[in-house]
Design a protein around this motif. Structure first.
Motif, PDB file in Angstrom:
ATOM      1  N   VAL A  82      -2.848   3.409  -3.370  1.00  0.00           N
ATOM      2  CA  VAL A  82      -2.789   2.226  -4.226  1.00  0.00           C
ATOM      3  C   VAL A  82      -2.533   1.009  -3.351  1.00  0.00           C
ATOM      4  CG1 VAL A  82      -1.575   1.046  -6.095  1.00  0.00           C
ATOM      5  CG2 VAL A  82      -1.960   3.499  -6.234  1.00  0.00           C
ATOM      6  N   VAL A  83      -3.280  -0.056  -3.598  1.00  0.00           N
ATOM      7  CA  VAL A  83      -3.053  -1.346  -2.961  1.00  0.00           C
ATOM      8  C   VAL A  83      -2.726  -2.353  -4.050  1.00  0.00           C
ATOM      9  CG1 VAL A  83      -4.154  -3.283  -1.763  1.00  0.00           C
ATOM     10  CG2 VAL A  83      -4.425  -0.963  -0.893  1.00  0.00           C
ATOM     11  N   GLY A  84      -1.679  -3.147  -3.822  1.00  0.00           N
ATOM     12  CA  GLY A  84      -1.291  -4.174  -4.774  1.00  0.00           C
ATOM     13  C   GLY A  84      -1.549  -5.553  -4.220  1.00  0.00           C
ATOM     14  N   LEU A  97       6.110  -0.702  -4.971  1.00  0.00           N
ATOM     15  CA  LEU A  97       5.662   0.361  -5.867  1.00  0.00           C
ATOM     16  C   LEU A  97       6.162   1.680  -5.298  1.00  0.00           C
ATOM     17  CD1 LEU A  97       3.875   1.662  -8.123  1.00  0.00           C
ATOM     18  CD2 LEU A  97       1.990   1.591  -6.472  1.00  0.00           C
ATOM     19  N   ALA A  98       6.836   2.471  -6.137  1.00  0.00           N
ATOM     20  CA  ALA A  98       7.319   3.787  -5.719  1.00  0.00           C
ATOM     21  C   ALA A  98       7.095   4.772  -6.849  1.00  0.00           C
ATOM     22  CB  ALA A  98       8.805   3.720  -5.350  1.00  0.00           C
ATOM     23  N   ILE A 154       0.858  -1.180   0.000  1.00  0.00           N
ATOM     24  CA  ILE A 154       0.000   0.000   0.000  1.00  0.00           C
ATOM     25  C   ILE A 154       0.891   1.225   0.000  1.00  0.00           C
ATOM     26  CG2 ILE A 154      -0.217  -0.085   2.527  1.00  0.00           C
ATOM     27  CD1 ILE A 154      -2.988   1.234   2.216  1.00  0.00           C
ATOM     28  N   THR A 155       0.550   2.217  -0.807  1.00  0.00           N
ATOM     29  CA  THR A 155       1.307   3.464  -0.850  1.00  0.00           C
ATOM     30  C   THR A 155       0.401   4.566  -1.386  1.00  0.00           C
ATOM     31  OG1 THR A 155       3.404   4.465  -1.529  1.00  0.00           O
ATOM     32  CG2 THR A 155       2.238   3.176  -3.191  1.00  0.00           C
ATOM     33  N   PHE A 208      -2.606   0.687   7.838  1.00  0.00           N
ATOM     34  CA  PHE A 208      -2.033  -0.662   7.894  1.00  0.00           C
ATOM     35  C   PHE A 208      -2.806  -1.561   6.943  1.00  0.00           C
ATOM     36  CE2 PHE A 208      -2.535   0.980  12.312  1.00  0.00           C
ATOM     37  CZ  PHE A 208      -1.250   1.468  12.469  1.00  0.00           C
ATOM     38  N   LEU A 209      -2.088  -2.473   6.317  1.00  0.00           N
ATOM     39  CA  LEU A 209      -2.708  -3.416   5.398  1.00  0.00           C
ATOM     40  C   LEU A 209      -2.727  -4.795   6.041  1.00  0.00           C
ATOM     41  CD1 LEU A 209      -3.881  -3.580   2.512  1.00  0.00           C
ATOM     42  CD2 LEU A 209      -1.574  -4.113   1.708  1.00  0.00           C
ATOM     43  N   ASP A 210      -3.913  -5.411   6.066  1.00  0.00           N
ATOM     44  CA  ASP A 210      -4.098  -6.748   6.621  1.00  0.00           C
ATOM     45  C   ASP A 210      -4.140  -7.740   5.465  1.00  0.00           C
ATOM     46  OD1 ASP A 210      -4.825  -9.069   7.890  1.00  0.00           O
ATOM     47  OD2 ASP A 210      -6.770  -8.364   8.577  1.00  0.00           O
ATOM     48  N   GLN A 211      -3.115  -8.601   5.382  1.00  0.00           N
ATOM     49  CA  GLN A 211      -3.066  -9.527   4.262  1.00  0.00           C
ATOM     50  C   GLN A 211      -4.149 -10.582   4.341  1.00  0.00           C
ATOM     51  OE1 GLN A 211       0.097 -12.347   4.029  1.00  0.00           O
ATOM     52  NE2 GLN A 211       0.093 -12.400   1.797  1.00  0.00           N
ATOM     53  N   GLU A 212      -4.439 -11.066   5.553  1.00  0.00           N
ATOM     54  CA  GLU A 212      -5.366 -12.183   5.681  1.00  0.00           C
ATOM     55  C   GLU A 212      -6.782 -11.801   5.260  1.00  0.00           C
ATOM     56  OE1 GLU A 212      -5.610 -15.665   8.780  1.00  0.00           O
ATOM     57  OE2 GLU A 212      -6.391 -13.837   9.680  1.00  0.00           O
TER      58      GLU A 212
END
Length: 984
Positions: free
Chosen positions: A89-91, A136-137, A79-80, A415-419
Motif C-alpha cells: 500500500v502506498v499513501g 498505516l499499520a 508505503i507498507t 524505498f519511496l521517492d516523494q518527489e
C-alpha cells in the motif's frame, strides 16, 4: 582579496587580472592580447581541457532502481505491506491510498480516499478536510480481524492555520476481504487525537509485544525551536513515541494503557508516553529479529539523529539537538540518551528512518540498519554493535528523496521517492568504478595553462568578490570554469527546478561539471587551491596543497592534513580542511557557491564593467524568470537591482554596510535559517537589524563572564559575545572553520559598528598600557580590552610581558583563550594542547602505552580517581578494563577532548537545587521519599533530605571536566590513547 590588503596590492592584482579576464571572455583590450583559442559565437572562449570528472573515491556498491515501472503516485508519504499476501500500500499526502500486487507490472488500485470518503471531519470545529496521511499499520491478527490503523491530520479552515487542536488523529478501520481489498470508510473509530502542527510524526507500527506504537512531533514550525516547550514535557502526547493497547479499552478511552508503560503513575504525565524528546520523528521501525525500535529524528540547525528507542528514553529535544545544547534549562524526568547516530548537516538535512535488512538477496547487508536522507538523497547502511556504530558506508550515489521504507514478503527492501512518486529497490552496481584518472595534482585538472605560473587555461574565468573571508592573513584569487559553452542560470526569484540537487530556492543553477576554484596565498607563497565541483547531482570539495617549490599542488586526502610553516611565525600551522568540513559551509542551505552569487559578483570587474553585465554578455551566466523563460542580459540598470555586498575595506562605504557585509561573508552561511549555526542568529547582510536575533539579545551559549552580556550590546563591543568570539583563539571562536587567528581589521570594523548602534561604552575603558600595580586579568571584560590592546601593539613592553606571563599561568578557559595564540612556545614552557587541541595531529603520532599508563595514574591527569582498570582505581565513571576492545582511537580521543558530547545514561550526572539555594552535582545513587543521595567527582556521598530538594534534573555535562588534556603535549595525549587502546 582580503580586507587587510593594501591599495597597492589591489592595483597589482587588478592589472594582472585584466589580461586573464580579457583572454577568458574575449573582451578586447589590445589586438596583440588575443589568445590562441578562438572565442565562440557568444564572444567567449570555451573551456575544453577539463579533467575534473567523477570522483577519486570508489563508487558505492549499489544503485537505487525503479521497482514498478508502471506506478507513479502524487506526493506519496508512506508505503507498507498488507499481511498475509503480496500486496503493498502506498499513501499519498492528500489522503488517497492505493494497493498493488508485488509484481514488476503492478497496477495501482484504490484502497481508500480519506479526503473524499471519511466524513468524521465534521466532528471537529475549524477543520476543512484531510491535510495529510502519515501512517498505516495492520493489526498483528489482521488476517482474522481485518483491522488497520491510520494516522492522518486535518486541515484548518483558515488559510495557513497551524496547530489545530485535536487535528492529528489515529483511527481504526476495517478492510474488506476482497481482491483488491478496500477500507470501509464508515468503519472509522477514532482512538486518540493530538495537536496538529508543522512536525506531526504520525508513523504507526505494531511492536513484537502486540501494542501499537505512535510517533508524534513537536507540532511546530522550525523557528523558533520547540516554541511550545513540549520536547521535555511528558504531560502531553507531543514529541514522543506513544504505546497503547488497541485490544482493550480503559474507561473513557477507545484503547487501554499497557500497565508497564514507563510513566504510569507519574504525577502529571500522560501514561501513553513510551519515550520522549523527539523533534520530528520521521519513520520508525522494529527489527523483526531483535525487536529493537529505531527512529529517525529530523534535526533543527546542525544534526540529524537516529535513535534506538527504549522504555522511558529521553532523546534530548529540545534541551539538545544531537550533541549541541538548545534549551539546556529544560530537562525531563529521565536522563538524556545521546543519539545512536549523529549526522551533521554537511551530509544530511532531513533524515528518514528505515529498517534493519533481513532479506536474502544481499547477504552482506543482513543485520545492517538502512536509512536515508530526504534532502541530500543519500542512503546508508549502519552496522551497530551495542551503542557503537562499527561502520556506516553509503550504499548508493545520491538518487531519490527517501520518504519511507518498507519490506516485502521476502523481506527485501523498497524505498519511496516523494518527489517523483515512484517506488524503488536496490540493485548491485555493475557500472564503472572510481575515476582512476581523477587528477592527483593541480596540473592535471585542465584548469591551468601553466600551473607554476598560476596562469589559468582558456575559458577559466577570474572573478573578484565584494566581501572576502578572513583567512588568517592569506589572500585569495577566484576563478570559475564551465565545460565548453555551458552556462549557469540565475533565476529571478530562485524558483526550484525539478530534478536538481535540492528543492531550496537557489538563485544560481550550475551546469554539470562546473568548477569553482580559489587559491590561497600567505606572505606571497601559494598554500592551497580549493575546488568545488558539481557533478550533476552533488557538489564535492577538493583541496590541492602547493609544493615548496611552487611548481604544482597535490590532492589532499579526504580527511585533510596540516603542516607546520615556521617561516610564517612561531609554531604556525597551516590546516588543510577535510572535505566534509568544506561542505559544512558550502552546504545546500547556503547555496553551495558562496562566492559566485550575485551579491558578491555585483561589482566592477578588471575591465571596469560590472561583472554581472560581463558574465551574461559572454554567455557564462544566463538570466531567466521563474518559469525558466530567458531574460535579457544584465545591463547597468538591471544589475543595480541585484543585491550587492559592501567592500569591508572601502572607507567610502557606510560602517554598517561594511560590517554587515563582513559578517555575511564570514558567518552568514552558517548563521542563517537552517544554516547549521547552533543559535537562531541570522547574519546575512539582507536581514534587517531588528531580525538578526542578536542586537540586545542575551546569549544562550555562554556569556564568557561578561557583565550584562548580549550577543551584540548596542554601543558596547566589550559586552558583546559576538565580538568576544571574534577576538579569542581556540574552540568556539568565530568564524570557527578556515580561521584560527583574530582579524584585527575585522574586529575594528565590527567594534565601530557596535558603537554606532548605541552610546559607545567600549572605548571608555581605562587605558592600562602604562603599567599596573596588581593583577591584570581580573575579569573577562578587562581581559578582552587588554587582549585588543595587545593585538594592536599599544601596550607598554613591561605590561605586555607581565600580561602574557599572567595569561600563561591561567588554566584553560575563556580569558586564557583571548591570549592563547600570543603565548610563546619556546623556552621552558612546553607546547601543550591548551584549549584548542588538534585531534588529527594527536592521532598522527605513535603513542607509547607504557608512558600513557604512567600518565593515566599520575596526579597531572588523575584518571584513576574516577575510573577503574582491573583492581586499581575508583569506579565513579565507566569501568575501563576492556575499553580498547569497544572504542576506536578516534572515539577514545573524542571522549577525552569532549567528555560531555556522549554521556552513557548509567553515568549521567544530576544537578540538585535545594530550597535554601545550595547546588550539588553528582551521580544519582538513590532517590526515595526520605533522601536524595549523590556521589560527586571526588567519590564522596552527598545525602540530602528529600524535603529540602527543590529541583532534581539530569545534567547536560559530564562529571569529567572539559580541558582534561589541556596541560599535555600532543605526544603525551597520544601516549594516553595508546594505553587506553591497549586495555582489552
Amino acid at each position: 582579496m582580503t580586507s587587510s590588503q593594501t591599495g597597492a596590492d589591489r592595483r597589482v592584482s587588478t592589472i594582472a587580472m585584466l589580461g586573464l579576464w580579457a583572454a577568458s571572455l574575449a573582451i578586447p583590450v589590445r589586438a596583440d592580447d588575443a589568445g590562441a583559442d578562438a572565442p565562440s559565437e557568444e564572444g567567449r572562449v570555451p573551456w575544453t581541457r577539463s579533467r575534473v570528472v567523477g570522483s577519486p573515491d570508489p563508487p558505492p556498491p549499489f544503485e537505487v532502481v525503479r521497482a514498478f515501472p508502471n506506478l507513479r503516485f502524487e506526493h506519496p508519504l508512506l508505503i507498507t505491506r498488507i499481511p498475509g499476501g503480496n500486496r503493498l500500500v502506498v499513501g499519498e499526502q492528500s489522503g488517497t491510498m492505493y494497493s498493488f500486487v508485488d509484481e514488476p507490472d503492478a497496477v495501482a488500485e484504490l484502497f481508500i480516499d480519506l479526503g473524499r470518503e471519511v466524513r468524521t471531519i465534521g466532528l471537529l470545529d475549524g477543520a476543512e478536510g484531510v491535510e495529510a496521511v502519515y501512517g498505516l499499520a495492520f493489526h498483528p491478527d489482521f488476517e482474522r480481524n481485518r483491522r488497520c490503523y491510520i494516522c492522518y491530520t486535518l486541515r484548518g479552515s483558515e488559510p495557513g492555520q497551524l496547530n489545530l487542536e485535536d487535528g492529528s488523529r489515529v483511527s481504526m478501520f476495517t478492510v474488506s476481504n476482497t481482491d483488491p481489498p478496500r477500507v470501509a470508510p464508515d468503519s472509522e473509530e477514532i482512538l486518540l487525537t493530538f495537536l496538529q502542527g508543522g512536525h506531526n510524526g504520525g508513523d504507526l507500527h505494531f511492536g513484537p509485544d502486540g501494542y501499537l506504537y505512535i510517533s508524534t512531533g513537536d507540532a511546530a514550525s522550525p523557528n523558533p525551536p520547540d516554541p511550545l516547550d513540549t520536547g521535555q514535557d511528558v504531560s502531553d502526547l507531543l514529541s514522543s513515541i506513544l504505546r497503547i493497547d488497541v485490544d482493550r479499552k480503559d474507561p473513557g478511552r477507545n484503547y487501554a494503557i499497557p500497565p508497564d508503560n514507563p510513566f504510569v503513575g507519574l504525577d502529571g504525565a500522560r501514561p501513553e508516553v513510551w519515550a520522549y524528546g523527539l523533534r520530528n520523528p520521521w519513520r520508525m521501525g522494529f527489527d523483526r529479529e531483535t525487536g529493537e525500535l529505531f527512529v529517525g529524528d529530523v534535526g533543527w540547525e546542525l544534526w540529524e539523529s537516529i535513535h534506538r528507542v527504549e522504555k522511558g528514553g529521553n532523546y534530548g529535544w529540545s534541551a539538545m539537538e544531537g550533541p549541541q545544547p538548545i534549551k539546556s534549562g529544560q530537562v525531563g524526568p529521565t536522563p538524556i540518551h545521546p543519539p545512536l547516530i549523529e549526522l551533521p548537516h554537511a551530509i544530511a538535512c532531513s533524515v528518514t528512518g528505515g529498517l534493519v535488512y533481513r532479506g536474502s538477496k544481499f547477504p552482506e547487508l543482513v543485520g545492517a540498519y538502512l536509512f536515508g536522507d530526504w534532502e541530500t538523497r543519500r542512503l546508508w547502511a549502519a552496522r551497530i554493535e551495542g551503542d557503537r556504530v562499527l561502520e556506516m558506508p553509503e550504499l548508493s550515489r545520491p538518487s531519490i528523496r527517501f520518504v519511507a521504507f518498507a519490506e516485502n514478503a521476502d523481506r527485501e527492501v523498497y524505498f519511496l521517492d516523494q518527489e517523483e512518486g515512484t517506488v524503488h529497490t536496490l540493485a548491485r552496481l555493475d557500472g564503472p568504478g572510481r575515476n582512476a584518472d581523477f587528477p592527483t595534482s593541480l596540473s592535471q585538472t585542465g584548469l591551468f595553462a601553466s600551473t607554476a605560473d598560476h596562469q589559468p587555461a582558456p575559458g577559466v574565468v577570474p572573478f573578484a568578490i565584494n566581501s572576502p573571508q578572513w583567512l588568517d592573513g592569506a589572500t585569495a584569487e577566484h576563478w570559475v570554469a564551465f565545460p565548453g559553452r555551458s552556462s549557469a542560470t540565475l533565476y529571478a526569484n530562485g524558483k526550484p527546478v525539478p530534478g536538481l540537487v535540492s528543492w531550496h530556492n537557489f538563485r544560481v543553477h550550475f551546469p554539470k561539471d562546473a568548477v569553482l576554484l580559489r587559491t590561497l596565498s600567505l606572505n606571497g607563497r601559494r598554500m592551497e587551491t580549493q575546488l568545488l565541483h558539481y557533478d550533476g547531482i552533488d557538489w564535492r570539495a577538493y583541496t590541492f596543497a602547493w609544493r615548496d617549490d611552487q611548481a604544482d599542488a597535490d590532492l589532499v586526502p579526504a580527511e585533510g592534513a596540516e603542516v607546520e610553516i615556521p617561516w610564517a611565525g612561531p609554531a604556525r600551522v597551516w590546516q588543510y580542511q577535510a572535505r566534509g568540513q568544506c561542505m559544512s559551509c558550502h552546504s545546500n542551505q547556503s547555496e553551495y557557491a558562496l562566492a559566485f552569487l550575485p551579491e558578491q559578483l555585483n561589482r566592477p570587474g578588471p575591465d571596469g564593467r560590472n561583472q554581472l553585465v560581463a558574465l551574461t554578455a559572454s554567455g557564462m551566466l544566463r538570466r531567466a524568470d521563474d518559469d525558466d523563460r530567458p531574460l535579457p542580459p544584465f545591463d547597468d540598470a538591471t544589475a543595480a537591482l541585484e543585491r550587492r555586498l559592501a567592500d569591508p575595506s572601502d572607507p567610502s562605504e557606510p560602517i554598517a554596510a561594511r560590517a554587515r557585509s563582513y559578517l555575511h561573508a564570514n558567518c552568514g552561511h552558517c548563521h542563517s535559517d537552517h544554516g547549521g549555526g547552533s543559535v537562531p542568529l541570522r547574519l546575512q547582510a539582507n536581514v534587517p537589524d531588528d531580525q538578526l536575533n542578536a542586537i540586545g539579545v542575551s546569549p544562550t551559549r555562554g556569556d564568557f563572564g561578561l557583565p550584562g552580556a548580549r550577543i551584540i550590546a548596542p554601543g558596547d563591543p566589550l559586552a558583546s559575545t559576538l565580538y568576544f568570539r571574534m577576538a579569542k583563539f581556540g574552540r568556539d571562536r568565530m568564524p570557527h572553520i578556515g580561521s584560527e587567528q583574530p582579524d584585527e581589521a575585522g574586529l575594528e570594523l565590527v567594534a565601530r559598528w557596535i558603537e554606532e548602534l548605541g552610546e559607545g561604552a567600549g572605548r571608555a575603558e581605562a587605558d592600562r598600557s602604562g603599567g599596573s600595580p596588581g593583577p591584570l586579568l581580573t575579569d573577562s571584560r578587562s581581559a578582552l580590552h587588554l587582549a585588543r590592546q595587545l593585538r594592536r601593539g599599544t601596550l607598554d613592553p613591561s605590561v605586555r610581558d607581565a600580561l602574557l606571563a599572567e595569561a600563561a599561568a591561567l588554566t584553560a578557559g575563556p580569558i586564557r583563550e583571548l591570549f592563547e595564540g600570543d603565548l610563546p612556545f619556546d623556552g621552558p614552557r612546553r607546547r601543550t594542547l591548551g584549549s584548542s587541541p588538534r585531534p588529527r595531529a594527536i592521532l598522527a603520532l605513535e603513542g607509547d602505552a607504557n608512558r600513557g599508563e604512567q600518565l593515566f595514574w599520575s596526579q597531572e591527569v588523575q584518571c584513576g580517581t574516577c575510573h577503574r582498570v582491573g583492581d586499581r582505581g575508583t569506579a565513579i565513571g565507566p569501568e575501563l578494563s576492556a575499553i580498547g576492545s569497544t572504542r576506536s582511537r578516534d572515539e577514545l580521543l573524542e571522549s577525552l577532548l569532549e567528555p560531555s558530547r556522549r554521556i552513557e545514561p548509567t553515568f549521567a550526572s544530576y544537578a540538585v537545587a535545594t530550597v535554601d539555594g545550595r547546588l550539588f552535582t553528582g551521580l544519582l545513587v538513590r532517590r526515595d521519599e526520605d533522601a536524595v543521595v549523590l556521589r560527586d567527582a571526588q567519590n564522596a556521598e552527598i545525602v540530602l533530605d528529600a524535603g529540602s530538594v527543590e529541583e532534581l534534573r539530569p545534567s547536560l555535562t559530564s562529571l569529567m571536566p572539559d580541558g582534561q588534556l589541556a596541560g599535555l603535549t600532543a605526544q603525551e595525549a597520544a601516549d594516553l590513547i595508546a594505553y587506553l587502546e591497549s586495555l582489552r
